[in-house]
Motif scaffolding. Structure first.
Motif, PDB file in Angstrom:
ATOM      1  N   ASP A 145      80.387 107.216 -18.922  1.00 41.06           N
ATOM      2  CA  ASP A 145      79.575 106.017 -19.730  1.00 41.06           C
ATOM      3  C   ASP A 145      80.620 104.852 -19.381  1.00 41.06           C
ATOM      4  O   ASP A 145      81.865 104.944 -19.420  1.00 41.06           O
ATOM      5  CB  ASP A 145      79.386 106.361 -21.216  1.00 41.06           C
ATOM      6  N   GLY A 146      79.754 103.800 -19.447  1.00 45.41           N
ATOM      7  CA  GLY A 146      80.608 102.340 -19.445  1.00 45.41           C
ATOM      8  C   GLY A 146      80.388 101.674 -18.093  1.00 45.41           C
ATOM      9  O   GLY A 146      80.100 102.285 -16.859  1.00 45.41           O
TER      10      GLY A 146
ATOM     11  N   LYS B 214      83.371 108.880 -23.830  1.00 50.77           N
ATOM     12  CA  LYS B 214      83.015 108.465 -22.527  1.00 50.77           C
ATOM     13  C   LYS B 214      82.703 109.355 -21.543  1.00 50.77           C
ATOM     14  O   LYS B 214      81.883 109.107 -20.611  1.00 50.77           O
ATOM     15  CB  LYS B 214      83.709 107.314 -22.291  1.00 50.77           C
TER      16      LYS B 214
END
Ligand SMILES: Cc1cc2nc3c(=O)[nH]c(=O)nc-3n(C[C@@H](O)[C@H](O)[C@H](O)COP(=O)(O)OP(=O)(O)OC[C@H]3O[C@@H](n4cnc5c(N)ncnc54)[C@H](O)[C@@H]3O)c2cc1C
Ligand SMILES: Cc1cc2nc3c(=O)[nH]c(=O)nc-3n(C[C@H](O)[C@H](O)[C@H](O)COP(=O)(O)OP(=O)(O)OC[C@H]3O[C@@H](n4cnc5c(N)ncnc54)[C@H](O)[C@@H]3O)c2cc1C
Lengths: 323, 249
Positions: A145-146, B214
């Motif tokens: 993610d990101g 993440k």
């Protein structure tokens, strides 16, 4: 959007095949993410290497030029690469999982606050990636993610980039480094010189294990076979730990991962940690005196024999083929 | 000198790993849990430095569940002085684990963090390097020899093509490779003493660290199994089949 920065490793202007593998994986990632692939180099000889890399298909090559980057050190390299990643707005920063790639990329990820996937073996169309875990006994589909993410690729899972029609433009950038924060110093490199092919690049790998019993036997028994076959030499951890051969020959989960056309395991039992580094080889041969040895479970051709008799015979048989 | 050593609980390297049919993880029944072998090497190195210097403290840290106490106690039995368990009930990604350890390190202020180069289960090979950057410290990964002289640390590293030597002032992070040392076993008196050594627990949420994952593991699957081939009767036959059948020589 979706741009990929590829860290192109080289030593004094010469680069290993793993660098072209990184470029190719970068091109694939850029294609799937709708962006450009930009190769990045730094250090002594970077300009010469950049001119070569430019011929292999990236949209652009950037040379990071700074006195602190003359010799690779993780702290300076991570700062320079992070600075460039921010300036270019790249989505992915990618390298092959060589010793240098493994040293640098997690430090870079921390600097960028970006998640990192280690040693991926596939890039899926939906943006997910696949990486082995548990010594290759599980394949994980993962998602990062990101806005920016860091990836190393496993050298055996991607082909090397091929020469393109046109050479990419080369640009030199001077990164902003916080010199006071850089405390690492390069002292020396004790290179193990060898005329043989590189372990990770060779078409044939012949590896020896504890069954060889000594470093002398590696020289007098195994090396003639290695050289007759034009192979690279590898070893099990047990052989390296015993001091028979240098550490950089260790094949396995915690050493090098190889996938040659032919892998010959001599006097190696086939522990899961060893298999993790060679089980994707195209053809596997095992020579072992114990018919129950696990290595036979992955071997295409197994020979139950005393290696001290079989290996010299094999040298002769291979010689015959050539005449 | 104070040395901080992160410790991970992993399945014994001899365990046969099976992926669960639904792809959510691996089967953990019948798994024997041990200290990650590279972390044992890290503990050993820290103990040797302390012994050589004649003073100092070796502090272990884990970010995990209550069960991880078991591995921390083993590390204490090897000779470490005390342990910290940061209790986290959900698995964290490498960035979050590194942030947690970096936070504890900024409170503990060790001169060195010695850490395994790689966990033999998740195989990331990331956390040591991340810690070094988060703390702004030098790093020496894949160490096969560590020498300390005053404030300075010199490390020989196992890299592609040979051995590289780097030097830097402490504090710093060192990640261990296989040839650094051979870890000791916990002795019986060591095991007895370990029971009384401090093992403090901290709740991960109390550290004020960003733990948002993440990196998401979506599914696990088992790799395609390689089929065993056949046995050949002689060297002559072996070389023939490699030539005519496999066509590799
Ligand atoms: C059911 C399950 C689900 C998971 N889901 C995810 C997920 O969604 N995303 C994800 O990123 N990961 C997930 N993980 C794995 C995750 O918890 C990894 O352990 C973590 O990412 C660390 O990676 P690593 O151990 O490979 O690090 P490495 O960088 O290989 O470890 C290097 C060193 O860091 C130290 N270290 C590592 N972990 C710890 C720790 N917890 N405490 C103290 N020291 C430590 C050790 O000294 C080790 O030698 C999951 C695990 C399980 C069991
Ligand atoms: C954290 C960790 C990481 C590891 N990483 C790796 C890694 O990256 N790579 C790796 O290889 N290992 C690794 N290992 C070690 C692994 O578990 C095994 O111990 C190792 O691979 C064994 O090496 P070997 O097969 O040479 O020795 P052994 O298991 O002792 O096998 C020797 C073999 O030689 C045969 N033999 C003996 N004499 C003869 C003869 N005269 N003729 C024919 N055959 C003979 C025997 O039958 C036996 O099968 C790791 C272990 C741990 C715990």
């Amino acid at each position: 959007m979706g741009d990929v920065l590829v860290f192109a490793e080289h030593r004094g202007g010469h680069f290993p095949k793993t660098t072209l593998i990184a470029v190719n994986a970068g091109l694939e990632m850029a294609r799937k993410r709708g962006g450009q692939c930009i190769a990045v180099l730094s250090g002594e000889g970077a300009t010469a290497a950049a001119a070569e890399i430019a011929k292999y298909g990236p949209s652009k090559v950037i040379v990071l030029d700074h006195p602190k980057l003359a010799h690779y050190l993780a702290d300076a390299a991570a700062q320079a690469l992070a600075d460039l990643a921010k300036k270019t707005g790249a989505e992915t920063v990618l390298a092959t999982a060589t010793a240098m790639g493994k040293d640098l990329m997690p430090r870079l990820a921390a600097r960028l606050g970006a998640p990192m996937a280690s040693e991926i073996i596939a890039i899926n169309d939906d943006g997910t990636m696949v990486r082995p875990m548990y010594a290759g006994n599980a394949l994980a589909t993962i998602e990062l993610d990101g806005p920016v993410r860091v990836v190393t690729v496993r050298g055996t899972a991607f082909d090397a980039a091929k020469p393109a029609d046109v050479a990419a433009p080369i640009e030199t950038v001077t990164p902003e480094l916080d010199a006071a924060s850089l405390k690492m110093e390069f002292v020396g490199f004790n290179e193990i010189k060898s005329d043989r092919p590189q372990l990770t690049e060779a078409r044939i790998v012949v590896s020896g294990g504890r069954g060889l019993k000594s470093g002398d036997n590696f020289k007098t028994v195994l090396e003639p076979l290695v050289d007759e076959m034009g192979a690279a030499m590898g070893a099990s951890r047990a052989a390296v730990d015993a001091g028979f051969v240098p550490n950089d020959l260790q094949v396995g989960q915690t050493g090098k991962v190889v996938a040659p056309e032919l892998y010959v395991a001599v006097g190696i039992s086939g522990a899961i940690q060893h298999l993790a580094g060679m089980k994707d080889s195209k053809t596997i041969v095992a020579i072992n005196k114990d018919e129950e040895a696990p290595i036979f479970g992955v071997a295409d051709y197994g020979l139950v024999a005393d290696l001290f008799k079989a290996v010299p015979e094999m040298v002769e048989e291979v010689k015959k083929l050539k005449h | 000198m104070k040395i901080l050593v992160p410790v991970k609980r992993v399945p014994d390297p001899a365990t046969t790993i099976r992926v669960l049919p639904d792809g959510s993880g691996i089967a953990t029944d019948n798994v024997k849990w041990v200290i990650n072998p590279f972390d044992e090497i890290a503990i050993e190195e820290a103990l040797r430095i302390k012994e050589k210097q004649g003073s100092g403290e070796v502090v272990l840290i884990s970010v995990g569940q209550t069960a991880w106490q078991e591995q921390l106690r083993t590390g204490l039995a090897m000779g470490a002085d005390r342990a910290i368990l940061v209790k986290a009930d959900n698995p964290l990604d490498t960035l979050a684990i590194a942030r947690v350890i970096a936070k504890v390190a900024s409170d503990e202020k060790p001169e060195l963090i010695i850490i395994g180069k790689q966990a033999i289960d998740d195989d990331s090979n990331q956390i040591g390097q991340m810690l070094a950057e988060m703390l702004g410290w030098p790093q020496a990964t894949f160490a096969s020899k560590v020498e300390l002289a005053g404030e300075k640390c010199t490390v020989v590293r196992e890299v592609d093509g040979g051995l590289e030597t780097v030097a830097f002032p402490m504090p710093a992070v060192i990640t261990t490779d296989l040839r650094l040392n051979e870890p000791r076993y916990a002795s019986l008196p060591g095991i007895m003493k370990a029971r009384k050594k401090p093992l403090n627990e901290i709740a991960v949420d109390s550290l004020g660290v960003d733990l948002t994952p993440k990196l998401k593991i979506k599914t696990l699957k088992a790799p395609e199994k390689r089929q065993a081939g056949r046995k050949v009767a002689s060297v002559e036959e072996l070389v023939q089949v490699l030539h005519t059948e496999a066509k590799v020589i």
